[in-house]
Write an enzyme that holds these catalytic residues in place. Sequence first.
Site, short mmCIF file in Angstrom:
data_model
loop_
_atom_site.label_atom_id
_atom_site.label_comp_id
_atom_site.label_asym_id
_atom_site.label_seq_id
_atom_site.Cartn_x
_atom_site.Cartn_y
_atom_site.Cartn_z
N HIS A 204 48.82 43.94 39.57
CA HIS A 204 47.60 44.73 39.46
C HIS A 204 46.61 44.26 40.52
O HIS A 204 46.79 43.21 41.13
CB HIS A 204 46.97 44.56 38.07
CG HIS A 204 46.50 43.17 37.78
ND1 HIS A 204 47.37 42.13 37.51
CD2 HIS A 204 45.26 42.62 37.74
CE1 HIS A 204 46.69 41.02 37.32
NE2 HIS A 204 45.40 41.28 37.46
N ASP A 206 42.27 43.67 40.81
CA ASP A 206 41.11 43.50 39.92
C ASP A 206 40.07 44.56 40.26
O ASP A 206 39.73 44.74 41.44
CB ASP A 206 40.52 42.11 40.06
CG ASP A 206 41.46 41.02 39.54
OD1 ASP A 206 42.30 41.34 38.68
OD2 ASP A 206 41.35 39.87 40.00
N HIS A 261 48.25 41.26 42.72
CA HIS A 261 48.75 39.97 42.28
C HIS A 261 49.36 40.07 40.89
O HIS A 261 49.19 41.06 40.19
CB HIS A 261 47.63 38.91 42.31
CG HIS A 261 46.42 39.27 41.52
ND1 HIS A 261 45.52 40.24 41.93
CD2 HIS A 261 45.94 38.82 40.34
CE1 HIS A 261 44.54 40.35 41.06
NE2 HIS A 261 44.77 39.51 40.07
N ARG A 271 50.71 27.16 31.56
CA ARG A 271 49.72 27.44 32.61
C ARG A 271 48.44 27.90 31.93
O ARG A 271 48.45 28.81 31.09
CB ARG A 271 50.24 28.52 33.57
CG ARG A 271 49.19 28.93 34.63
CD ARG A 271 49.74 30.00 35.56
NE ARG A 271 48.68 30.60 36.36
CZ ARG A 271 48.26 30.15 37.54
NH1 ARG A 271 48.81 29.08 38.07
NH2 ARG A 271 47.29 30.76 38.19
#
Length: 332
Positions: A204, A206, A261, A271
């Site tokens: 996607h 941002d 990304h 993570r």
Amino acid sequence: MVVLSQPALEPFSVIKTCKPIGLFSEIPVIDLTDPHAKTLIIKACEEFGFFKLVNHGVPMELMTKLEALANSFFNLPQPEKDKAGPPDPYGYGNKKIGPNGDVGWVEYLLLHTNPQILSQKTSIFQENPQIFRSAVEDYMLEVKRMTFEVLELMADGLEIESRNVFSRLLRDDKSDSCFRLNHYPPCPELQALSGGNLVGFGEHTDPQIISVLRSNNTTGLQICLKEGTWVSVPPDQTSFFINVGDILQVMTNGRFTSVKHRVMADPLKSRISMIFFGGPPLSEKIAPLPSLMAEREGSLYKEFTWFEYKSSAYTSRLADHRLGLFEKTAGQ
């Protein structure tokens, strides 16, 4: 056996996997104290829409404190975490990303950066919600200061007379900005079965002006280069990673690229990432800045408000080309 502190497994069958890829060594690294930082930022935003920021001035102890508190929350039993959800869009979410069918191997907390809204959503930290609220507010204060400086250096590098042309939108009391804590738990059994890495957060861009990400030292973030190649970003828990958002692409008339990304879950290590999404006020009219358009160069985009774009973006799927609806066609 998967413990309750990890996301439940039911939607696994619809979570995608990808083959692992190697780390990319050519990510632009910009020192915020470098006298040439403004020039280097422009180059990175034009070529990648993305860069790593060092010597940023945000105290490491603020990052590690907030990360520890986030870990404590995500390690709670699932019923306890669920009390902070479902997201509206703020609050706790688990696997479902938005209302339109996107899923990933992720759980998250989404918070508004307005302290009053923030305090309502952090009341789920029953032992001492003030500790969490204070940690978020202290972290955000420093991250915003750094972000304003980055945006003003961008304006300087673009030779815009008003150096607060971008930063004023985030400084505004009505700025529609948010803060997200993402947790990508390891799941070696499922990764072994699938033969690849589970997609934690699908590809996607941002929608906002700028995104400022800090993570622990676990790999997972990948960006798409202009030619379409996906590369893995080496993690660095001491640094920040800056993403150009869709609105900044529009305001620069396409000179800056909103970077596509995604995030892969690591098979063995958790993570944790924390992201500040800097957005303008909902009523702000968005259009290319006239000073950035060459003589006789037309605008590539229709004028729209952030509310209109946000509404459109959040009714789309993650991977959709959201700006497509706002691009001008021939003759417009």
